[in-house]
Write a protein that holds these residues in place. Structure first.
Motif, PDB file in Angstrom:
ATOM      1  N   GLY A 110      -9.053  12.739   4.262  1.00  0.00           N
ATOM      2  CA  GLY A 110      -9.814  12.435   3.054  1.00  0.00           C
ATOM      3  C   GLY A 110      -9.850  10.931   2.840  1.00  0.00           C
ATOM      4  O   GLY A 110     -10.136  10.155   3.763  1.00  0.00           O
ATOM      5  N   PRO A 111      -9.508  10.475   1.629  1.00  0.00           N
ATOM      6  CA  PRO A 111      -9.564   9.034   1.347  1.00  0.00           C
ATOM      7  C   PRO A 111      -8.362   8.267   1.885  1.00  0.00           C
ATOM      8  O   PRO A 111      -8.346   7.039   1.860  1.00  0.00           O
ATOM      9  CB  PRO A 111      -9.588   8.983  -0.189  1.00  0.00           C
ATOM     10  CG  PRO A 111      -8.825  10.211  -0.604  1.00  0.00           C
ATOM     11  CD  PRO A 111      -9.165  11.259   0.425  1.00  0.00           C
ATOM     12  N   LEU A 112      -7.335   8.970   2.382  1.00  0.00           N
ATOM     13  CA  LEU A 112      -6.103   8.318   2.817  1.00  0.00           C
ATOM     14  C   LEU A 112      -6.104   8.125   4.327  1.00  0.00           C
ATOM     15  O   LEU A 112      -6.432   9.037   5.088  1.00  0.00           O
ATOM     16  CB  LEU A 112      -4.879   9.147   2.410  1.00  0.00           C
ATOM     17  CG  LEU A 112      -4.711   9.418   0.913  1.00  0.00           C
ATOM     18  CD1 LEU A 112      -3.508  10.316   0.673  1.00  0.00           C
ATOM     19  CD2 LEU A 112      -4.566   8.108   0.148  1.00  0.00           C
ATOM     20  N   GLU A 113      -5.738   6.935   4.765  1.00  0.00           N
ATOM     21  CA  GLU A 113      -5.628   6.660   6.194  1.00  0.00           C
ATOM     22  C   GLU A 113      -4.171   6.810   6.602  1.00  0.00           C
ATOM     23  O   GLU A 113      -3.283   6.115   6.088  1.00  0.00           O
ATOM     24  CB  GLU A 113      -6.129   5.257   6.528  1.00  0.00           C
ATOM     25  CG  GLU A 113      -6.176   5.011   8.039  1.00  0.00           C
ATOM     26  CD  GLU A 113      -6.938   3.754   8.406  1.00  0.00           C
ATOM     27  OE1 GLU A 113      -8.085   3.864   8.877  1.00  0.00           O
ATOM     28  OE2 GLU A 113      -6.366   2.664   8.203  1.00  0.00           O
ATOM     29  N   ALA A 114      -3.890   7.729   7.546  1.00  0.00           N
ATOM     30  CA  ALA A 114      -2.520   8.020   7.975  1.00  0.00           C
ATOM     31  C   ALA A 114      -2.077   7.148   9.139  1.00  0.00           C
ATOM     32  O   ALA A 114      -0.897   6.848   9.279  1.00  0.00           O
ATOM     33  CB  ALA A 114      -2.394   9.493   8.351  1.00  0.00           C
ATOM     34  N   LEU A 115      -3.010   6.785  10.029  1.00  0.00           N
ATOM     35  CA  LEU A 115      -2.716   5.873  11.127  1.00  0.00           C
ATOM     36  C   LEU A 115      -3.620   4.665  11.002  1.00  0.00           C
ATOM     37  O   LEU A 115      -4.841   4.801  10.880  1.00  0.00           O
ATOM     38  CB  LEU A 115      -2.941   6.541  12.491  1.00  0.00           C
ATOM     39  CG  LEU A 115      -2.043   7.713  12.883  1.00  0.00           C
ATOM     40  CD1 LEU A 115      -2.359   8.173  14.301  1.00  0.00           C
ATOM     41  CD2 LEU A 115      -0.573   7.379  12.745  1.00  0.00           C
ATOM     42  N   HIS A 116      -3.016   3.464  11.063  1.00  0.00           N
ATOM     43  CA  HIS A 116      -3.769   2.228  10.865  1.00  0.00           C
ATOM     44  C   HIS A 116      -3.855   1.452  12.175  1.00  0.00           C
ATOM     45  O   HIS A 116      -3.171   0.457  12.374  1.00  0.00           O
ATOM     46  CB  HIS A 116      -3.093   1.358   9.798  1.00  0.00           C
ATOM     47  CG  HIS A 116      -2.785   2.065   8.518  1.00  0.00           C
ATOM     48  ND1 HIS A 116      -3.756   2.667   7.739  1.00  0.00           N
ATOM     49  CD2 HIS A 116      -1.613   2.292   7.876  1.00  0.00           C
ATOM     50  CE1 HIS A 116      -3.201   3.207   6.661  1.00  0.00           C
ATOM     51  NE2 HIS A 116      -1.895   3.008   6.726  1.00  0.00           N
ATOM     52  N   GLY A 117      -4.660   1.943  13.096  1.00  0.00           N
ATOM     53  CA  GLY A 117      -4.850   1.213  14.347  1.00  0.00           C
ATOM     54  C   GLY A 117      -3.644   1.258  15.259  1.00  0.00           C
ATOM     55  O   GLY A 117      -3.239   0.243  15.825  1.00  0.00           O
ATOM     56  N   VAL A 118      -3.052   2.426  15.452  1.00  0.00           N
ATOM     57  CA  VAL A 118      -1.836   2.571  16.251  1.00  0.00           C
ATOM     58  C   VAL A 118      -2.158   2.552  17.743  1.00  0.00           C
ATOM     59  O   VAL A 118      -3.052   3.259  18.202  1.00  0.00           O
ATOM     60  CB  VAL A 118      -1.109   3.888  15.888  1.00  0.00           C
ATOM     61  CG1 VAL A 118      -0.074   4.262  16.944  1.00  0.00           C
ATOM     62  CG2 VAL A 118      -0.453   3.760  14.517  1.00  0.00           C
TER      63      VAL A 118
END
Length: 230
Positions: free
Chosen positions: A14-22
């Motif tokens: 949804g609106p939450l990003e769980a992985l930020h460019g891993v």
């Protein structure tokens, strides 16, 4: 050698990003351990490798080939086995039927976990949490997969059974990736690759010995703000 990798991978719920460019790479046959507290992104990283969650950016690579768009069932056909932390067995089937889905001969699983032998005709959903984990891991052992992804393999197990579980996984001729909250005592001193995740970013990447020597010095960023960990 088999290598599965995430390259600048991003995953959104949804609106939450769980992985930020891993970015991380897991070679095999070898053990790779993804460490992190709840909410760190370790389980999401496993699911991204398995294809059970889509990427919103970046790529999944398998032996250098981009498999980002390859569905989970096709990755499974190519030799990838995922054992999630929940619902890892078919509760309505017996232990015997669960094992039969992985292989015709269930002897090696029963040798690995003798406690399952008297439970063969029990429905898996009636087993204790530790017994269900034994069954889930034994199915992965029987699968003879090239890539084995397991989220908290020893959850609910007695210490001696947990130690046996890590020995079995370390002996597999496969790329084995484990997601754990902290480094299991049974893996200390073993050769393994470690990535530590914090809030969806890799904050450490290196050999297990280096991670242990690092001790309580606290996390250090790897690869800059994108969290690259290779």
């Amino acid at each position: 050698m088999t290598v599965v990798a995430l390259h600048h991978a991003r995953v959104r719920y949804g609106p939450l990003e769980a992985l930020h460019g891993v970015t991380l790479a897991a070679p095999g046959p070898a053990l790779t351990v993804l460490l992190g507290r709840n909410g760190s992104g370790r389980s999401t990283a496993l699911r991204a490798l398995a294809g059970t969650v889509p990427l919103s950016g970046g790529a999944v690579l398998w032996d250098g080939v981009d498999v980002t768009r390859l569905p989970a069932h096709e990755r499974a056909r190519r030799g990838l086995c995922l054992v999630p932390d929940r619902r890892a067995v078919f509760g309505s089937l017996t232990v015997r039927e669960n094992l039969a889905l992985a292989a015709r001969e269930c002897g090696p699983a029963l040798d690995a976990y003798p406690r399952l032998r008297p439970l063969l005709d029990r429905r898996a959903g009636t087993l204790s949490g530790g017994e269900q984990r034994m069954l889930a891991v034994s199915r992965a052992l029987l699968a003879r997969a090239r890539v084995v992804l397991i989220d908290e393999p020893a959850q609910g197990m007695a210490p001696e059974v947990a130690a046996r579980t890590y020995e079995l996984l370390a002996a597999l001729d496969a790329c084995v990736v484990l997601a754990e909250q902290r480094m299991p005592p049974a893996l200390r001193g073993r050769r393994a690759f470690v990535y530590e995740l914090l809030r969806g970013r890799v904050v450490f990447g290196g050999e297990a010995g280096e991670f242990e020597r690092r001790g309580a010095r606290g996390p250090r960023p790897v690869g800059g703000p994108g969290g690259a960990g290779v």
